[in-house]
Motif scaffolding. Sequence first.
Motif, PDB file in Angstrom:
ATOM      1  N   ALA A   1       1.935   9.174  -6.328  1.00 34.07           N
ATOM      2  CA  ALA A   1       2.380  10.546  -6.088  1.00 34.07           C
ATOM      3  C   ALA A   1       3.532  10.909  -7.026  1.00 34.07           C
ATOM      4  N   ASP A   2       4.481   9.999  -7.204  1.00 37.68           N
ATOM      5  CA  ASP A   2       5.616  10.269  -8.082  1.00 37.68           C
ATOM      6  C   ASP A   2       5.176  10.384  -9.545  1.00 37.68           C
ATOM      7  N   ALA A   3       4.226   9.541  -9.955  1.00 38.52           N
ATOM      8  CA  ALA A   3       3.745   9.577 -11.335  1.00 38.52           C
ATOM      9  C   ALA A   3       3.051  10.904 -11.635  1.00 38.52           C
ATOM     10  N   LEU A   4       2.249  11.382 -10.697  1.00 39.82           N
ATOM     11  CA  LEU A   4       1.551  12.661 -10.891  1.00 39.82           C
ATOM     12  C   LEU A   4       2.543  13.824 -10.980  1.00 39.82           C
TER      13      LEU A   4
ATOM     14  N   SER B   1       0.832  -1.204   0.000  1.00 32.85           N
ATOM     15  CA  SER B   1       0.000   0.000   0.000  1.00 32.85           C
ATOM     16  C   SER B   1       0.867   1.255   0.000  1.00 32.85           C
ATOM     17  N   ARG B   2       1.929   1.233   0.801  1.00 31.05           N
ATOM     18  CA  ARG B   2       2.835   2.381   0.833  1.00 31.05           C
ATOM     19  C   ARG B   2       3.541   2.570  -0.510  1.00 31.05           C
ATOM     20  N   ILE B   3       3.928   1.459  -1.127  1.00 27.42           N
ATOM     21  CA  ILE B   3       4.561   1.535  -2.443  1.00 27.42           C
ATOM     22  C   ILE B   3       3.590   2.126  -3.462  1.00 27.42           C
ATOM     23  N   ALA B   4       2.328   1.665  -3.433  1.00 26.09           N
ATOM     24  CA  ALA B   4       1.331   2.164  -4.382  1.00 26.09           C
ATOM     25  C   ALA B   4       1.099   3.658  -4.195  1.00 26.09           C
ATOM     26  N   ASP B   5       0.985   4.100  -2.952  1.00 26.60           N
ATOM     27  CA  ASP B   5       0.768   5.528  -2.683  1.00 26.60           C
ATOM     28  C   ASP B   5       1.932   6.365  -3.216  1.00 26.60           C
ATOM     29  N   GLN B   6       3.153   5.920  -2.940  1.00 30.35           N
ATOM     30  CA  GLN B   6       4.324   6.667  -3.386  1.00 30.35           C
ATOM     31  C   GLN B   6       4.436   6.662  -4.907  1.00 30.35           C
ATOM     32  N   ALA B   7       4.131   5.517  -5.522  1.00 33.82           N
ATOM     33  CA  ALA B   7       4.215   5.408  -6.980  1.00 33.82           C
ATOM     34  C   ALA B   7       3.224   6.346  -7.661  1.00 33.82           C
TER      35      ALA B   7
ATOM     36  N   HIS C   1       4.627   5.767 -16.351  1.00 30.14           N
ATOM     37  CA  HIS C   1       5.277   6.331 -15.167  1.00 30.14           C
ATOM     38  C   HIS C   1       4.918   5.516 -13.925  1.00 30.14           C
ATOM     39  N   LEU C   2       3.625   5.208 -13.792  1.00 31.71           N
ATOM     40  CA  LEU C   2       3.150   4.503 -12.604  1.00 31.71           C
ATOM     41  C   LEU C   2       3.768   3.113 -12.511  1.00 31.71           C
ATOM     42  N   THR C   3       3.781   2.392 -13.632  1.00 32.36           N
ATOM     43  CA  THR C   3       4.326   1.035 -13.634  1.00 32.36           C
ATOM     44  C   THR C   3       5.815   1.045 -13.288  1.00 32.36           C
ATOM     45  N   ARG C   4       6.568   1.956 -13.907  1.00 34.58           N
ATOM     46  CA  ARG C   4       8.003   2.033 -13.607  1.00 34.58           C
ATOM     47  C   ARG C   4       8.244   2.356 -12.135  1.00 34.58           C
ATOM     48  N   ASN C   5       7.432   3.251 -11.598  1.00 36.86           N
ATOM     49  CA  ASN C   5       7.613   3.636 -10.197  1.00 36.86           C
ATOM     50  C   ASN C   5       7.308   2.475  -9.252  1.00 36.86           C
ATOM     51  N   VAL C   6       6.271   1.730  -9.558  1.00 36.65           N
ATOM     52  CA  VAL C   6       5.909   0.585  -8.711  1.00 36.65           C
ATOM     53  C   VAL C   6       7.080  -0.390  -8.620  1.00 36.65           C
ATOM     54  N   TYR C   7       7.659  -0.716  -9.766  1.00 37.62           N
ATOM     55  CA  TYR C   7       8.758  -1.679  -9.766  1.00 37.62           C
ATOM     56  C   TYR C   7      10.028  -1.098  -9.162  1.00 37.62           C
TER      57      TYR C   7
END
Length: 208
Positions: A165-168, A157-163, A183-189
């Motif tokens: 925020a970073d994508a936006l 959940s923390r990873i998803a929230d950060q990913a 952007h979102l997919t790259r950030n998640v990984y």
Amino acid sequence: MRAEIVAKQVKAMAEHGLDAIICSSPENFAYTAGFVVPSQPLIRHRHAMTIVTADGRSAIFGVDMEASTIKRRLPDVPSRIWAEFSDDPMLVLADQLAGLGLVKARIGIEMDYLPAGDFARLIAAMPGARFEHAEPILARLRQIKTAEEIALLSRLSRIADQAIADALAEVDAGDSEMDIAGHLTRNVYSLGAEHFKLLIVATGERSV
């Protein structure tokens, strides 16, 4: 095998009068074994199953194409491997269940996943056994999270929230939905969720 999940299944079997539970769907295989067999969700006939008995024994049933994965992930768990292009998997499964002393047992199985033709052949191969719906039992067990699962879900959940925020913060006016998704997919990984979806499946969540 996930020891805490096996213990939960053993307790449930005692409550429901079952001698064994077979998990055959990708999500419940992962829930019990702790990993996903790569081709199982994509090719339905490549059966992979976990077997847990009322006395706490466990075993794995899988196709030869995935034998190396199974052996690598669970080297100490007894396994039975069937040949995709020459075996009838239900006959191999029946023989494995017989070896576990389940010829005349009450066995919980996922009847909402196993194809009707396969189930009919399994019944024919084990006329002395009684097969019952395991889906309600497994669904209830998965609703009650272990401490490990809660910790994993919190981390993801923390990873998803950060990913998000970073994508936006990275997108610009005129970017497409695919750009945002990239952007979102790259950030998640990049944040450490290499097996994001598979880990969620293994915890028992169905909402991914």
